[in-house]
Enzyme design. Structure first.
Site, PDB file in Angstrom:
ATOM      1  N   GLY A 124       0.819  -1.209   0.000  1.00  0.00           N
ATOM      2  CA  GLY A 124       0.000   0.000   0.000  1.00  0.00           C
ATOM      3  C   GLY A 124       0.849   1.254   0.000  1.00  0.00           C
TER       4      GLY A 124
ATOM      5  N   GLY B  90      -1.050   7.640   1.959  1.00  0.00           N
ATOM      6  CA  GLY B  90      -1.186   7.518   3.400  1.00  0.00           C
ATOM      7  C   GLY B  90       0.037   7.008   4.135  1.00  0.00           C
ATOM      8  N   ILE B  91      -0.193   6.137   5.101  1.00  0.00           N
ATOM      9  CA  ILE B  91       0.868   5.610   5.948  1.00  0.00           C
ATOM     10  C   ILE B  91       1.874   4.810   5.130  1.00  0.00           C
ATOM     11  CG2 ILE B  91       1.352   3.983   7.826  1.00  0.00           C
ATOM     12  CD1 ILE B  91      -1.322   4.894   9.088  1.00  0.00           C
ATOM     13  N   GLY B  92       1.392   4.062   4.148  1.00  0.00           N
ATOM     14  CA  GLY B  92       2.300   3.271   3.323  1.00  0.00           C
ATOM     15  C   GLY B  92       3.270   4.134   2.537  1.00  0.00           C
TER      16      GLY B  92
ATOM     17  N   ASP C 167      -2.698  -6.891  -5.742  1.00  0.00           N
ATOM     18  CA  ASP C 167      -4.118  -6.781  -5.401  1.00  0.00           C
ATOM     19  C   ASP C 167      -4.388  -7.835  -4.342  1.00  0.00           C
ATOM     20  OD1 ASP C 167      -6.851  -6.787  -5.150  1.00  0.00           O
ATOM     21  OD2 ASP C 167      -7.265  -6.828  -7.304  1.00  0.00           O
ATOM     22  N   LEU C 168      -4.537  -7.407  -3.100  1.00  0.00           N
ATOM     23  CA  LEU C 168      -4.680  -8.340  -1.983  1.00  0.00           C
ATOM     24  C   LEU C 168      -5.976  -9.139  -2.029  1.00  0.00           C
ATOM     25  CD1 LEU C 168      -3.257  -5.991   0.770  1.00  0.00           C
ATOM     26  CD2 LEU C 168      -2.265  -8.199   0.107  1.00  0.00           C
TER      27      LEU C 168
ATOM     28  N   ASN D 167       0.911  -3.171   5.423  1.00  0.00           N
ATOM     29  CA  ASN D 167       0.241  -1.909   5.725  1.00  0.00           C
ATOM     30  C   ASN D 167      -1.086  -1.732   4.991  1.00  0.00           C
ATOM     31  OD1 ASN D 167       0.060   1.217   6.169  1.00  0.00           O
ATOM     32  ND2 ASN D 167       0.154   0.925   3.947  1.00  0.00           N
TER      33      ASN D 167
ATOM     34  N   SER E 161      -4.815  -2.195  14.482  1.00  0.00           N
ATOM     35  CA  SER E 161      -5.609  -1.034  14.892  1.00  0.00           C
ATOM     36  C   SER E 161      -6.219  -1.291  16.258  1.00  0.00           C
ATOM     37  CB  SER E 161      -6.728  -0.776  13.877  1.00  0.00           C
ATOM     38  OG  SER E 161      -7.649   0.178  14.372  1.00  0.00           O
TER      39      SER E 161
ATOM     40  N   TYR F 116     -21.235  -7.930   9.435  1.00  0.00           N
ATOM     41  CA  TYR F 116     -20.430  -7.141   8.508  1.00  0.00           C
ATOM     42  C   TYR F 116     -20.229  -5.676   8.920  1.00  0.00           C
ATOM     43  CZ  TYR F 116     -24.536  -4.926   6.342  1.00  0.00           C
ATOM     44  OH  TYR F 116     -25.663  -4.190   6.106  1.00  0.00           O
TER      45      TYR F 116
END
Length: 318
Positions: free
Chosen positions: A61, A65-67, A108-109, A135, A183, A205
């Site tokens: 990622g 952002g963080i990645g 693509d995870l 990440n 998280s 969900y």
């Protein structure tokens, strides 16, 4: 077990059998961080003075952002960072904007074939990984499934599980570190924890993100057990409430105290490369220290079951 025998097993990709043979050594607790490392500092501050030349680190990622900040800072410190993104265009653009050596790879995870292809390409680029930072992730506000499984569980957990499994021998070869970005939301997972009998998301969900973050923590815990005696480590970290693009698919907003990506990337970078974390494994960190976690995320039996179920799912056996 003699080191030469262990190396032969690892080189043959036989980490799973090896895991049952490794001795159960004590797991180091989280040491107090060096002076100056406190909540709110940036990733650059957390890695100040480190020389990462000669190290290769994979960050998933990397395009935002963080990645992106994790990749930028680790490359700035001299590491060769392999950054993954879902499209080649996003990966190339992110890596081109980094000062230092950064190489894009498509991942693509949600697509296990893509995960395996990514792992194969990473192997060609780097026979040894000093760190693998899991990440990438998504947050959804609707019920989406992939192959009958709740999508956040697939992307945030199963895709990373398979990626780590495919590359783990390269991490062990470097006595490296696996860092799973979790998280504090794991504490609001569905009652009972991982919904093994309802992985479709039916009935729970709306708590899918929390469920996937609990899976991240349990995966890291079980991985640390399997790595005992290998010299490699596995830890889960919380970046804190960070303002990134991850909420683009939901109506929720960020709190006024949301962190910047530079702040959110600080603890992931610390866990991945800081000398203070050498030998530390099986821990959950927040702001460089042991973080508050639920009893569910410390459940070793649930972690072991999740590993087996995940292994079956990524192989289409479940």
């Amino acid at each position: 077990m003699p080191d030469t025998f262990r190396r032969r097993l690892l080189q043959a990709g036989a980490l799973a059998p090896l895991a049952t043979l490794l001795p159960f050594a004590a797991v180091a607790s989280v040491p107090p961080p060096p002076a100056g490392l406190a909540a709110g500092i940036s990733a650059e501050q957390a890695t100040a003075g480190l020389d990462l030349r000669g190290r290769t680190i994979l960050v998933t990622g990397c395009n935002s952002g963080i990645g992106l900040e994790t990749m930028r800072v680790l490359a700035l410190r001299g590491a060769h960072v392999i950054g993954t993104a879902r499209s080649p265009e996003k990966g190339r653009a992110a890596c081109a904007g980094v000062r230092g050596q950064a190489t894009p790879v498509v991942l693509d995870l949600a697509d296990f074939d893509s995960v395996r292809a990514c792992a194969a390409q990473v192997r060609r680029l780097a026979p040894r990984l000093d760190a693998l930072v899991c990440n990438a992730g998504i947050v959804l506000d609707d019920w989406e499934r992939v192959g009958g499984l709740e999508k956040q569980f697939v992307v945030n957990h199963l895709g990373h599980f398979l990626l780590v499994e495919q590359l783990l021998d390269t991490v062990v070869a470097a006595r490296g570190r696996v860092v799973v970005v979790g998280s504090g939301s794991h504490r609001t997972a569905p009652p009972g924890g991982i919904q093994f009998d309802r992985l479709s998301g039916e009935g729970w969900y709306p708590r899918g993100y929390s469920h996937s973050k609990l899976a991240n923590g349990l995966f890291s815990l079980e991985l640390s057990r399997r790595l005992r005696g290998s010299g490699a480590t596995s830890n889960c970290v919380s970046p804190g409430h960070t303002r990134t693009a991850i909420l683009r698919n939901v109506d929720e907003g960020y709190r006024d105290d949301a962190r910047t990506p530079a702040q959110g990337a600080a603890t992931p970078c610390y866990a991945a490369v800081h000398p203070a974390m050498a030998g530390v494994s099986g821990q959950y960190l927040a702001d460089f220290r042991a973080g508050e976690q639920s009893a569910l995320q410390r459940d070793a039996a649930m972690a072991a079951r999740l590993w087996q179920v995940s292994s079956d799912l990524v192989r289409g056996k479940a």
